[in-house]
Motif scaffolding. Structure first.
Motif, PDB file in Angstrom:
ATOM      1  N   LEU A   1      73.775  39.460  59.183  1.00  0.00           N
ATOM      2  CA  LEU A   1      74.816  39.822  58.219  1.00  0.00           C
ATOM      3  C   LEU A   1      75.603  38.588  57.761  1.00  0.00           C
ATOM      4  O   LEU A   1      75.923  38.438  56.582  1.00  0.00           O
ATOM      5  N   GLY A   2      75.911  37.697  58.712  1.00  0.00           N
ATOM      6  CA  GLY A   2      76.662  36.496  58.370  1.00  0.00           C
ATOM      7  C   GLY A   2      75.912  35.589  57.410  1.00  0.00           C
ATOM      8  O   GLY A   2      76.520  34.865  56.606  1.00  0.00           O
ATOM      9  N   SER A   3      74.590  35.631  57.458  1.00  0.00           N
ATOM     10  CA  SER A   3      73.788  34.785  56.581  1.00  0.00           C
ATOM     11  C   SER A   3      74.023  35.097  55.114  1.00  0.00           C
ATOM     12  O   SER A   3      73.963  34.205  54.254  1.00  0.00           O
ATOM     13  N   PHE A   4      74.308  36.354  54.796  1.00  0.00           N
ATOM     14  CA  PHE A   4      74.498  36.725  53.400  1.00  0.00           C
ATOM     15  C   PHE A   4      75.830  36.192  52.859  1.00  0.00           C
ATOM     16  O   PHE A   4      75.961  35.965  51.657  1.00  0.00           O
ATOM     17  N   VAL A   5      76.812  35.966  53.747  1.00  0.00           N
ATOM     18  CA  VAL A   5      78.047  35.301  53.333  1.00  0.00           C
ATOM     19  C   VAL A   5      77.745  33.857  52.946  1.00  0.00           C
ATOM     20  O   VAL A   5      78.203  33.350  51.912  1.00  0.00           O
ATOM     21  N   GLY A   6      76.952  33.184  53.785  1.00  0.00           N
ATOM     22  CA  GLY A   6      76.556  31.815  53.476  1.00  0.00           C
ATOM     23  C   GLY A   6      75.753  31.723  52.199  1.00  0.00           C
ATOM     24  O   GLY A   6      75.897  30.768  51.421  1.00  0.00           O
ATOM     25  N   LEU A   7      74.910  32.703  51.961  1.00  0.00           N
ATOM     26  CA  LEU A   7      74.116  32.737  50.735  1.00  0.00           C
ATOM     27  C   LEU A   7      75.010  32.787  49.505  1.00  0.00           C
ATOM     28  O   LEU A   7      74.795  32.060  48.527  1.00  0.00           O
ATOM     29  N   TRP A   8      76.030  33.615  49.549  1.00  0.00           N
ATOM     30  CA  TRP A   8      76.966  33.734  48.425  1.00  0.00           C
ATOM     31  C   TRP A   8      77.701  32.416  48.183  1.00  0.00           C
ATOM     32  O   TRP A   8      77.861  31.972  47.039  1.00  0.00           O
ATOM     33  N   LEU A   9      78.133  31.739  49.262  1.00  0.00           N
ATOM     34  CA  LEU A   9      78.859  30.482  49.116  1.00  0.00           C
ATOM     35  C   LEU A   9      77.965  29.392  48.523  1.00  0.00           C
ATOM     36  O   LEU A   9      78.403  28.599  47.681  1.00  0.00           O
ATOM     37  N   ARG A  10      76.723  29.354  48.942  1.00  0.00           N
ATOM     38  CA  ARG A  10      75.836  28.284  48.493  1.00  0.00           C
ATOM     39  C   ARG A  10      75.417  28.455  47.037  1.00  0.00           C
ATOM     40  O   ARG A  10      75.151  27.471  46.351  1.00  0.00           O
ATOM     41  N   ARG A  11      75.337  29.664  46.574  1.00  0.00           N
ATOM     42  CA  ARG A  11      74.903  29.898  45.190  1.00  0.00           C
ATOM     43  C   ARG A  11      75.972  29.471  44.182  1.00  0.00           C
ATOM     44  O   ARG A  11      75.677  29.362  42.997  1.00  0.00           O
TER      45      ARG A  11
ATOM     46  N   THR B   1      69.745  27.674  49.466  1.00  0.00           N
ATOM     47  CA  THR B   1      69.665  29.135  49.353  1.00  0.00           C
ATOM     48  C   THR B   1      68.433  29.665  50.066  1.00  0.00           C
ATOM     49  O   THR B   1      68.493  30.671  50.801  1.00  0.00           O
ATOM     50  N   LEU B   2      67.319  28.990  49.899  1.00  0.00           N
ATOM     51  CA  LEU B   2      66.068  29.430  50.514  1.00  0.00           C
ATOM     52  C   LEU B   2      66.138  29.389  52.038  1.00  0.00           C
ATOM     53  O   LEU B   2      65.709  30.326  52.719  1.00  0.00           O
ATOM     54  N   THR B   3      66.689  28.312  52.593  1.00  0.00           N
ATOM     55  CA  THR B   3      66.707  28.187  54.056  1.00  0.00           C
ATOM     56  C   THR B   3      67.562  29.269  54.709  1.00  0.00           C
ATOM     57  O   THR B   3      67.210  29.791  55.775  1.00  0.00           O
ATOM     58  N   ILE B   4      68.662  29.632  54.079  1.00  0.00           N
ATOM     59  CA  ILE B   4      69.526  30.623  54.707  1.00  0.00           C
ATOM     60  C   ILE B   4      68.921  32.022  54.633  1.00  0.00           C
ATOM     61  O   ILE B   4      69.088  32.840  55.541  1.00  0.00           O
ATOM     62  N   LEU B   5      68.178  32.299  53.563  1.00  0.00           N
ATOM     63  CA  LEU B   5      67.463  33.580  53.480  1.00  0.00           C
ATOM     64  C   LEU B   5      66.377  33.676  54.559  1.00  0.00           C
ATOM     65  O   LEU B   5      66.164  34.731  55.149  1.00  0.00           O
ATOM     66  N   MET B   6      65.711  32.558  54.819  1.00  0.00           N
ATOM     67  CA  MET B   6      64.636  32.551  55.804  1.00  0.00           C
ATOM     68  C   MET B   6      65.147  32.634  57.236  1.00  0.00           C
ATOM     69  O   MET B   6      64.369  32.853  58.158  1.00  0.00           O
ATOM     70  N   MET B   7      66.422  32.463  57.425  1.00  0.00           N
ATOM     71  CA  MET B   7      67.009  32.686  58.748  1.00  0.00           C
ATOM     72  C   MET B   7      67.526  34.110  58.876  1.00  0.00           C
ATOM     73  O   MET B   7      67.421  34.737  59.940  1.00  0.00           O
ATOM     74  N   ALA B   8      68.050  34.661  57.795  1.00  0.00           N
ATOM     75  CA  ALA B   8      68.675  35.983  57.846  1.00  0.00           C
ATOM     76  C   ALA B   8      67.661  37.091  58.136  1.00  0.00           C
ATOM     77  O   ALA B   8      67.881  37.937  59.008  1.00  0.00           O
TER      78      ALA B   8
ATOM     79  N   ASN C   1      74.591  25.764  58.331  1.00  0.00           N
ATOM     80  CA  ASN C   1      74.356  25.256  59.678  1.00  0.00           C
ATOM     81  C   ASN C   1      75.042  26.120  60.719  1.00  0.00           C
ATOM     82  O   ASN C   1      74.484  26.394  61.786  1.00  0.00           O
ATOM     83  N   THR C   2      76.264  26.552  60.419  1.00  0.00           N
ATOM     84  CA  THR C   2      76.971  27.417  61.356  1.00  0.00           C
ATOM     85  C   THR C   2      76.181  28.692  61.607  1.00  0.00           C
ATOM     86  O   THR C   2      75.963  29.101  62.762  1.00  0.00           O
ATOM     87  N   ILE C   3      75.733  29.314  60.535  1.00  0.00           N
ATOM     88  CA  ILE C   3      75.009  30.579  60.653  1.00  0.00           C
ATOM     89  C   ILE C   3      73.634  30.375  61.267  1.00  0.00           C
ATOM     90  O   ILE C   3      73.218  31.113  62.162  1.00  0.00           O
ATOM     91  N   GLU C   4      72.929  29.354  60.808  1.00  0.00           N
ATOM     92  CA  GLU C   4      71.573  29.127  61.309  1.00  0.00           C
ATOM     93  C   GLU C   4      71.577  28.769  62.790  1.00  0.00           C
ATOM     94  O   GLU C   4      70.723  29.239  63.551  1.00  0.00           O
ATOM     95  N   TRP C   5      72.524  27.945  63.222  1.00  0.00           N
ATOM     96  CA  TRP C   5      72.527  27.559  64.632  1.00  0.00           C
ATOM     97  C   TRP C   5      73.117  28.640  65.515  1.00  0.00           C
ATOM     98  O   TRP C   5      72.824  28.692  66.718  1.00  0.00           O
ATOM     99  N   PHE C   6      73.936  29.509  64.959  1.00  0.00           N
ATOM    100  CA  PHE C   6      74.315  30.714  65.694  1.00  0.00           C
ATOM    101  C   PHE C   6      73.069  31.553  65.943  1.00  0.00           C
ATOM    102  O   PHE C   6      72.769  31.945  67.079  1.00  0.00           O
ATOM    103  N   ASP C   7      72.310  31.811  64.872  1.00  0.00           N
ATOM    104  CA  ASP C   7      71.084  32.605  65.003  1.00  0.00           C
ATOM    105  C   ASP C   7      70.081  31.945  65.935  1.00  0.00           C
ATOM    106  O   ASP C   7      69.418  32.610  66.737  1.00  0.00           O
ATOM    107  N   TRP C   8      69.950  30.629  65.812  1.00  0.00           N
ATOM    108  CA  TRP C   8      68.950  29.905  66.594  1.00  0.00           C
ATOM    109  C   TRP C   8      69.315  29.876  68.077  1.00  0.00           C
ATOM    110  O   TRP C   8      68.460  30.042  68.952  1.00  0.00           O
ATOM    111  N   SER C   9      70.604  29.679  68.396  1.00  0.00           N
ATOM    112  CA  SER C   9      71.015  29.502  69.792  1.00  0.00           C
ATOM    113  C   SER C   9      71.138  30.811  70.555  1.00  0.00           C
ATOM    114  O   SER C   9      71.025  30.814  71.783  1.00  0.00           O
ATOM    115  N   ILE C  10      71.369  31.927  69.865  1.00  0.00           N
ATOM    116  CA  ILE C  10      71.481  33.185  70.604  1.00  0.00           C
ATOM    117  C   ILE C  10      70.141  33.569  71.223  1.00  0.00           C
ATOM    118  O   ILE C  10      70.101  34.340  72.188  1.00  0.00           O
TER     119      ILE C  10
END
Length: 438
Positions: free
Chosen positions: A210-220, A101-108, A35-44
């Motif tokens: 780039l930040g999305s790939f950190v989230g991807l690692w944590l979620r896996r 995992t899928l949702t964060i890849l689709m944002m990155a 959510n942190t990464i996705e809403w950063f991406d979404w709000s910018i």
């Protein structure tokens, strides 16, 4: 040892069990980081629209270019129900971790595309088309993320701590917005307007990817919640999830619409509208308006786990009723008091965000408690995203258009009507605190 900790978290269902960092941190971080990464991406996108909008949607009128840019914002929101449907189906069938995992890849990947995308002057009509396609993919991602994260957090929590866990969902969203706001302040302080138009607006999109790939690692690395594992072990996925959802949960679907309506407006009203309203109508300096908004957002963020804890102790309904009642009775008079001072803008922002926080902190828990495990992600994701797409997604466009006509106050009456609908839904719903999710 990591697997043991994951197992403890996944099976933690004793309402009397103590809440410790060892049992809480793994699912909370895994469920929230996206959510942190996705809403950063979404709000910018909205934060930097002023700089890149005319380059992709050229027009003789700055307002027309901005409206076109916000139109793409609305298109992205229009894809959210698609994400709620497709990723909800995937989530309930394949698993909570796979969906996250899928949702964060689709944002990155779309963020990377936008950050590198040539402008209209370079590639012509292909530039806005690619921008729209990237935002559509991100819209699917955000639509799937809400149901996936809400389901995962609620199912991972001990029964007596579900509100507390759920509070970290909007905590993480606010954190993403604060990162976006801080980066906007930093870049606009360091770069000239010409530099921002030339290349500065691309920087946050590249950082987000780039930040999305950190989230991807944590979620896996996180385990499936126990409720989902038991459902998969004993019953398996339902054959016709949409039919099951419609036939077995009709009342829950109706409640989802009423529960979600006011929240769809409130978030964007106080995050996007109030600073611009103070600048345009009250003559507030942009630095003052956005400083007040940023501080209010930080206080809102900290309040989320606290409000979640209150609901675990005293119930969900009292908070929800207070949220809707506060907006219905006080929204128009409070916003009418706004002027150019930092203190007044901050007070208005705190009213809106803290009342909204009574709802947002427990929304994942409340919505998860409405549905059975076999259709929970779909039941949360689809109706919620339909409401947000129809009402929340058009909010920036509608506010900008009404302001251009000199009727910005009309939007407040619109939101007050939504508050009345949600108040009725909250009043009529049963108390769900402590309900088993199995």
């Amino acid at each position: 040892m990591a697997n043991d900790a994951s197992t403890v978290v996944g099976t933690h269902s004793d309402p009397a069990a103590p809440l410790t960092l060892a049992t809480a941190w793994r699912p909370i971080i895994a469920g929230s980081i996206g959510n942190t990464i996705e809403w950063f991406d979404w709000s910018i996108y909205t934060a930097f629209a002023l700089y890149f909008g005319p380059q992709f949607f050229p027009s003789d009128s700055e307002t027309a270019a901005l409206l076109a840019t916000f139109g793409v914002f609305a298109v992205g929101f229009g894809m959210r129900p698609v994400g709620g449907l497709l990723i909800g189906l995937f989530n309930d069938r394949v698993g909570r971790r796979a969906a996250l995992t899928l949702t964060i890849l689709m944002m990155a990947l779309p963020s990377l595309v936008i950050g590198l995308l040539p402008t209209y002057a370079s590639i012509g009509i292909a530039a806005p088309i690619l921008m729209v396609l990237a935002r559509m993919v991100q819209g699917v991602s955000v639509g799937g993320e809400y149901g996936a994260a809400a389901t995962f957090l609620a199912e991972s929590a001990p029964r007596s701590r579900r509100g507390f866990y759920s509070g970290f969902m909007f905590f993480s969203i606010a954190l993403g917005l604060l990162f976006a706001s801080a980066l906007a302040w930093l870049l606009t302080s360091m770069l000239s307007k010409e530099q921002m138009i030339d290349y500065g607006w691309r920087i946050p999109f590249l950082i987000g990817s780039l930040g999305s790939f950190v989230g991807l690692w944590l979620r896996r690395s996180v385990a499936e919640p126990e409720a989902f594992k038991q459902q998969k072990l004993h019953a398996g996925p339902v054959r016709h999830p949409l039919r099951t959802l419609w036939r077995e949960h009709p009342q829950a679907l109706r409640r989802m619409v009423g529960i979600s309506l006011l929240g769809a407006f409130a978030f964007y009203l106080f995050v996007s509208y109030i600073p611009v309203h103070a600048i345009r109508t009250s003559g507030a300096a942009p630095t003052v308006a956005y400083a007040a908004s940023t501080l209010a957002l930080a206080i809102f963020m900290v309040s989320q786990p606290l409000f979640g804890m209150f609901s675990d102790r005293w119930g969900r309904r009292p908070q929800l009723i207070l949220f809707a009642l506060g907006y219905l009775l006080l929204l128009y008079p409070v916003i009418s008091m706004i002027n150019a001072s930092f203190t007044t803008i901050l007070a208005v922002e705190l009213f809106g965000l803290l009342f909204y926080g009574l709802y947002s902190s427990i929304a994942p828990a409340v919505k998860a408690e409405l549905f059975s495990t076999d259709v929970r992600a779909l039941g949360i994701g689809l109706p919620y995203n339909l409401v947000v797409a129809i009402f929340g997604g058009t909010t920036p466009y509608l506010m900008t258009w009404l302001q251009s006509l000199g009727h910005g106050d009309w939007f407040l009456f619109y939101v007050s009507g939504a508050a009345l609908v949600s108040l009725v839904a909250f009043w009529r719903m049963p108390e769900t605190n402590g309900q088993s999710l199995r």
